[in-house]
Design an enzyme around this catalytic site. Structure first.
Site, PDB file in Angstrom:
ATOM      1  N   HIS A   1      62.164  13.972 -34.131  1.00 31.27           N
ATOM      2  CA  HIS A   1      63.460  14.348 -33.241  1.00 31.27           C
ATOM      3  C   HIS A   1      64.816  14.151 -34.270  1.00 31.27           C
ATOM      4  O   HIS A   1      64.619  13.627 -35.510  1.00 31.27           O
ATOM      5  CB  HIS A   1      63.879  13.223 -32.292  1.00 31.27           C
ATOM      6  CG  HIS A   1      62.531  12.960 -31.542  1.00 31.27           C
ATOM      7  ND1 HIS A   1      62.227  14.010 -30.430  1.00 31.27           N
ATOM      8  CD2 HIS A   1      61.501  11.848 -31.248  1.00 31.27           C
ATOM      9  CE1 HIS A   1      61.356  13.557 -29.814  1.00 31.27           C
ATOM     10  NE2 HIS A   1      60.904  12.363 -30.370  1.00 31.27           N
TER      11      HIS A   1
ATOM     12  N   ASP B   1      56.830  11.215 -35.054  1.00 31.15           N
ATOM     13  CA  ASP B   1      57.652  10.623 -34.127  1.00 31.15           C
ATOM     14  C   ASP B   1      58.826  10.032 -34.490  1.00 31.15           C
ATOM     15  O   ASP B   1      59.533   9.330 -33.962  1.00 31.15           O
ATOM     16  CB  ASP B   1      56.902   9.891 -32.977  1.00 31.15           C
ATOM     17  CG  ASP B   1      57.814   9.712 -31.579  1.00 31.15           C
ATOM     18  OD1 ASP B   1      58.676  10.357 -31.190  1.00 31.15           O
ATOM     19  OD2 ASP B   1      57.824   8.646 -31.259  1.00 31.15           O
TER      20      ASP B   1
END
Ligand code: 0GY
Length: 305
Positions: free
Chosen positions: A33, A257
């Site tokens: 992200h 992640d």
């Protein structure tokens, strides 16, 4: 705009180690992200947490440090359906990042095409209640049918206990479906117990379903290795991830992640996470499929050898 981080928020690791495991050339970090920066890309009013900043430049520096060639940047819930930070990162990546967006039914076809141009190849439907408010299933199904002609897929995020009630909706989706983090199994329960067996059945019976075998740091109850310890990190996750990799070698993806939203207890060393990969994909062939062939087929189909 100035944002105050959620109390207790853990920031990403400031100095990850260089992995001992050498990634195959062309490896893709298929789940990461960007957060803001908040001053440039404000967090959404409806967010459930306020993170630290994690910019595209910091993501790309990590990519190079770990030895990845490409990223798939997944829209984080703290940005709601405002995809600007993710899109900006994809556009700045020189073709080395694809995106997964969050959209509402009000999105126009012109906007969908602009997202495609920027590198978006999927939408994410999130069913984790601590992260998002409920979106009606008919709205999600409508979105899935609208993105299908673009060749996009749907990424779904849910907890293992919720799979039975979501089953009919998931199996009605008309696209490739990618499950985040193996559907968040409770690794304290037996691997052959009803919960994980249902997840494996989901993949068995539905060849359009893929899984990310990511986030051992999130799923583990045993945690990272003790300093100087001999045992592998997150060892209780290994049998679960290994089972998925070995049963469905052509439908698995892996990602760091980074920057690891909402972790409690510890922040992983991203180099250590890469060193976890050979425990769950134990041959060079499985590693190549997981890290290169599968993500390239899904996100860069034109660039496959
Ligand atoms: C993840 C996991 C989490 C958060 C999000 O978009 C998000 O906010 O995905 C989580 O809190 O479990 O995949 O990043």
């Amino acid at each position: 705009m100035q944002f105050e981080k959620t109390p207790g928020w853990l920031d990403w690791h400031p100095a990850p180690s260089r992995p001992r495991f050498q990634l195959p050339p062309g490896s893709v970090d298929a789940h990461c992200h960007v957060f803001g920066p908040g001053a440039e890309f404000p967090f959404a009013p409806e967010r459930k947490y306020t993170p630290c900043d994690a910019s595209k430049a910091q993501l790309f520096a990590l990519r190079d440090h770990l030895g990845f060639a490409r990223n798939v940047i997944v829209q984080a819930t703290c940005h709601g359906a405002d995809n600007r930070a993710m899109v900006d990162a994809c556009q700045a990546s020189q073709g080395r990042a694809r995106g997964v967006a969050t959209v509402r039914r009000s999105i126009t076809d012109t906007e969908l095409h602009a997202l495609h141009e920027a590198g978006v190849r999927g939408v994410r439907f999130n069913f984790v209640k601590r992260l998002v408010d409920f979106t009606p299933k008919d709205e999600l199904l409508e979105i899935a049918h609208r993105i299908q002609p673009l060749g996009w897929h749907v990424v779904i995020y849910f907890e293992a206990v919720d799979l039975p009630q979501l089953w009919d909706f998931f199996t009605a989706l008309p696209t490739t479906v990618v499950v985040d983090h193996m559907g968040r199994p409770d690794v304290g329960k037996p691997i052959d117990g009803p919960e994980f067996s249902l997840f494996l059945k989901f993949m068995h019976e539905h060849p359009n379903v893929w899984s990310k075998v990511s986030c051992p740091e999130r799923l583990s109850l045993s945690g990272p290795p003790a300093l100087g310890g001999e045992q592998s990190a997150y060892r209780d996750v290994v049998p679960f991830a290994r089972r998925v990799v070995e049963t469905f070698p052509d439908r698995v993806l892996w990602g760091t992640d980074w920057p690891h939203p909402n972790l409690k207890g510890h922040m992983p060393d991203d180099g250590g996470l890469v060193d976890f990969i050979p425990h769950i994909a134990v041959t060079a062939e499985l590693q190549r499929k997981l890290l290169v062939d599968n993500p390239m087929r899904l996100y860069w189909p034109q660039e496959q050898p």
